[in-house]
Structures are given as structure tokens and as C-alpha cells.
Design a protein around this motif. Structure first.
Motif, short mmCIF file in Angstrom:
data_model
loop_
_atom_site.label_atom_id
_atom_site.label_comp_id
_atom_site.label_asym_id
_atom_site.label_seq_id
_atom_site.Cartn_x
_atom_site.Cartn_y
_atom_site.Cartn_z
N THR A 1 38.87 -17.31 -23.20
CA THR A 1 39.90 -17.68 -22.23
C THR A 1 41.18 -16.91 -22.53
O THR A 1 41.62 -16.87 -23.69
N LEU A 2 41.76 -16.33 -21.51
CA LEU A 2 43.00 -15.58 -21.67
C LEU A 2 44.19 -16.54 -21.61
O LEU A 2 44.25 -17.42 -20.76
N ILE A 3 45.12 -16.39 -22.53
CA ILE A 3 46.36 -17.15 -22.51
C ILE A 3 47.45 -16.23 -21.94
O ILE A 3 47.82 -15.25 -22.56
N ALA B 1 47.32 -11.41 -15.62
CA ALA B 1 46.06 -11.17 -16.32
C ALA B 1 45.38 -9.88 -15.85
O ALA B 1 44.42 -9.43 -16.47
N GLY B 2 45.87 -9.29 -14.76
CA GLY B 2 45.27 -8.07 -14.24
C GLY B 2 43.93 -8.28 -13.57
O GLY B 2 43.09 -7.37 -13.53
N LYS C 1 44.03 -14.25 -26.45
CA LYS C 1 42.74 -14.84 -26.06
C LYS C 1 42.37 -15.94 -27.03
O LYS C 1 42.79 -15.95 -28.19
N ILE C 2 41.55 -16.87 -26.53
CA ILE C 2 41.09 -17.97 -27.37
C ILE C 2 39.65 -18.30 -27.02
O ILE C 2 39.24 -18.18 -25.85
N PRO D 1 38.10 -22.77 -19.02
CA PRO D 1 38.99 -22.15 -18.04
C PRO D 1 38.93 -20.63 -18.13
O PRO D 1 38.65 -20.07 -19.19
N LEU D 2 39.23 -19.98 -17.01
CA LEU D 2 39.30 -18.53 -16.98
C LEU D 2 40.54 -18.05 -17.73
O LEU D 2 40.50 -17.10 -18.50
N TYR D 3 41.67 -18.72 -17.47
CA TYR D 3 42.90 -18.43 -18.19
C TYR D 3 43.78 -19.67 -18.24
O TYR D 3 43.58 -20.63 -17.50
#
Length: 232
Positions: free
Chosen positions: A98-100, A221-222, A109-110, A120-122
Motif C-alpha cells: 500500500t502506498l502512503i 501517486a501517479g 510504502k507499507i 487499501p490501494l493507498y
């Protein structure tokens, strides 16, 4: 980090509970159907106007976490309250990392430990000045933690706003529309775009859309619509 989603959200709350920050936590979902992405249009009380045209923020379908509520329970409740869809009508992709997404330092990331719930996605992690209209005693800043999921909805499932005091409408976007919407201040002609309004607003002919935190996170997040569709 060997931590569950709920442990992560609780640690965030505990970190800021006695601080100068007002805590805002929530969960939302980006719904995908027929290669389009769906967003919620904000409540009327937050609208602004440009020469009579409503300027409306759009966001993921979801809302605020109640104290000590599990994040997935927040998502289930808000999903039903806003569009009357049960979470078992959704198909979540497998998300390993998951992106923070942060506004005060580099993204990170985590990997959440598996607790038999979708990841979650982010996660949007923002630090902001506290708005004048929500000033709280002893608080100067706002800290936001928003868990953003992505899911496909069943083909036979209609995505429409409930006739209540939550969101005012649902707007969908294809590839080009998503890019335009996220850039902000984009004028949408209702006849040429797919917006499902609550009955009260069905005669509105055009609006200007601006991204709120969930789509802001997409941009930071791009992530493009092509990226999102490849997850399924």
C-alpha cells in the motif's frame, strides 16, 4: 512493518489525540465498472459558484471513521449510506503493498499483515492548517488519514446516490475525463458526461469539478486509469 490496517489507524489516532492536530480519519473506495471510474460529488453546503455555475469537489465513495470503528466497517457503512451498495457486491484486487501518499514528505510504502480483509490501494496522509469554519479549542492544524480502496462493482449493480443528506451525485470518468477532472477547474457539460444526480439537482446543466483528497491521492501517486484497470 508487521501491523494490521486497524492497528495502523489506531496508532495514528493515538499519536495525535493530545496534540495541536485535529484528527480526521476515513475510508473510501474507487468503484470501477465497464472501464470507468466513479466518484461522489460533495454536499451542496460546500459548493462555490463561478458566474452561477456550481464548483463542486469530487471524491471517493466513503466517509469519516467513527471512533474505534474498524476501517473496513467504515467502508461498509459509508458505501451503503451513500450509494446503497453492499460490500459483497464488490470485487477487490490483491494489493501486496500500500502506498502512503503524503503532502509533507516523500511517499512511502507499507505491507499490512493479512487479516483476511482487502488492503487499501493507498493511504492519504496529509498535514494541513485547520480550516476557519471547523476551528476546535486547542487545535491549530488538521491531520488526515484516508484509506482508499479500489474495487469492481457487479455489472447489474447501479451506482447512484441515495436520497439523503450525504453526497449530491455520482460522476463517472473514462481515461481522458479522469485526467481533466484531476487537473481541476474543469467545466463539465451534463449532457456530454455521465452524472447521476439526486432528484433535487437533476436540472443542473453544467458544473466545474475540483478534486478532493481521494483523487488528489491518485494524482500524487501517479496512478492512471490504465494502471487501475490492470489491477483486475
Amino acid at each position: 512493518m508487521d501491523v494490521s490496517i486497524d492497528e495502523y489507524s489506531d496508532s495514528f489516532y493515538n499519536k495525535f489525540e493530545e496534540s495541536e492536530y485535529q484528527i480526521n480519519q476515513g475510508a473510501s473506495v474507487l468503484l470501477i465498472k465497464r472501464d470507468k471510474i466513479y466518484f461522489a460529488l460533495a454536499k451542496e453546503k460546500s459548493w462555490k459558484y463561478d458566474d452561477g455555475v456550481p464548483i463542486i469537489k469530487f471524491t471517493g465513495i466513503g466517509g469519516t471513521r467513527e471512533k474505534e470503528e474498524k476501517i473496513m466497517d467504515t467502508l461498509k457503512r459509508e458505501l451503503y449510506e451513500e450509494v446503497e451498495i453492499s460490500i459483497d457486491r464488490l470485487c477487490f484486487p490483491k494489493i501486496n503493498e500500500t502506498l502512503i501518499v503524503k503532502n509533507y514528505e516523500e511517499n512511502s510504502k507499507i505491507k499490512f499483515k493479512n487479516c483476511n480483509t482487502p488492503n487499501p490501494l493507498y493511504v492519504v496522509d496529509y498535514r494541513l492548517p485547520l480550516r476557519e469554519d471547523v476551528k476546535s479549542y486547542g487545535k491549530k492544524y488538521s491531520c488526515l488519514q484516508l484509506f482508499v480502496y479500489i474495487a469492481k462493482v457487479s455489472e447489474d449493480c447501479e451506482i447512484k446516490p441515495r436520497e439523503n443528506d450525504n453526497i449530491t451525485g455520482i460522476i463517472s470518468a473514462n481515461k481522458q475525463q479522469l485526467n481533466n477532472y484531476i487537473d481541476g477547474n474543469y467545466k463539465v457539460n451534463i449532457r456530454e458526461n455521465n452524472i447521476t444526480w439526486k432528484n433535487k439537482y437533476k436540472d443542473i446543466e453544467e458544473i466545474i469539478v475540483n478534486p478532493k483528497f481521494t483523487p488528489q491521492g491518485l494524482k500524487k501517486a501517479g496512478l492512471t486509469l490504465e494502471n487501475l484497470l490492470k489491477l483486475f
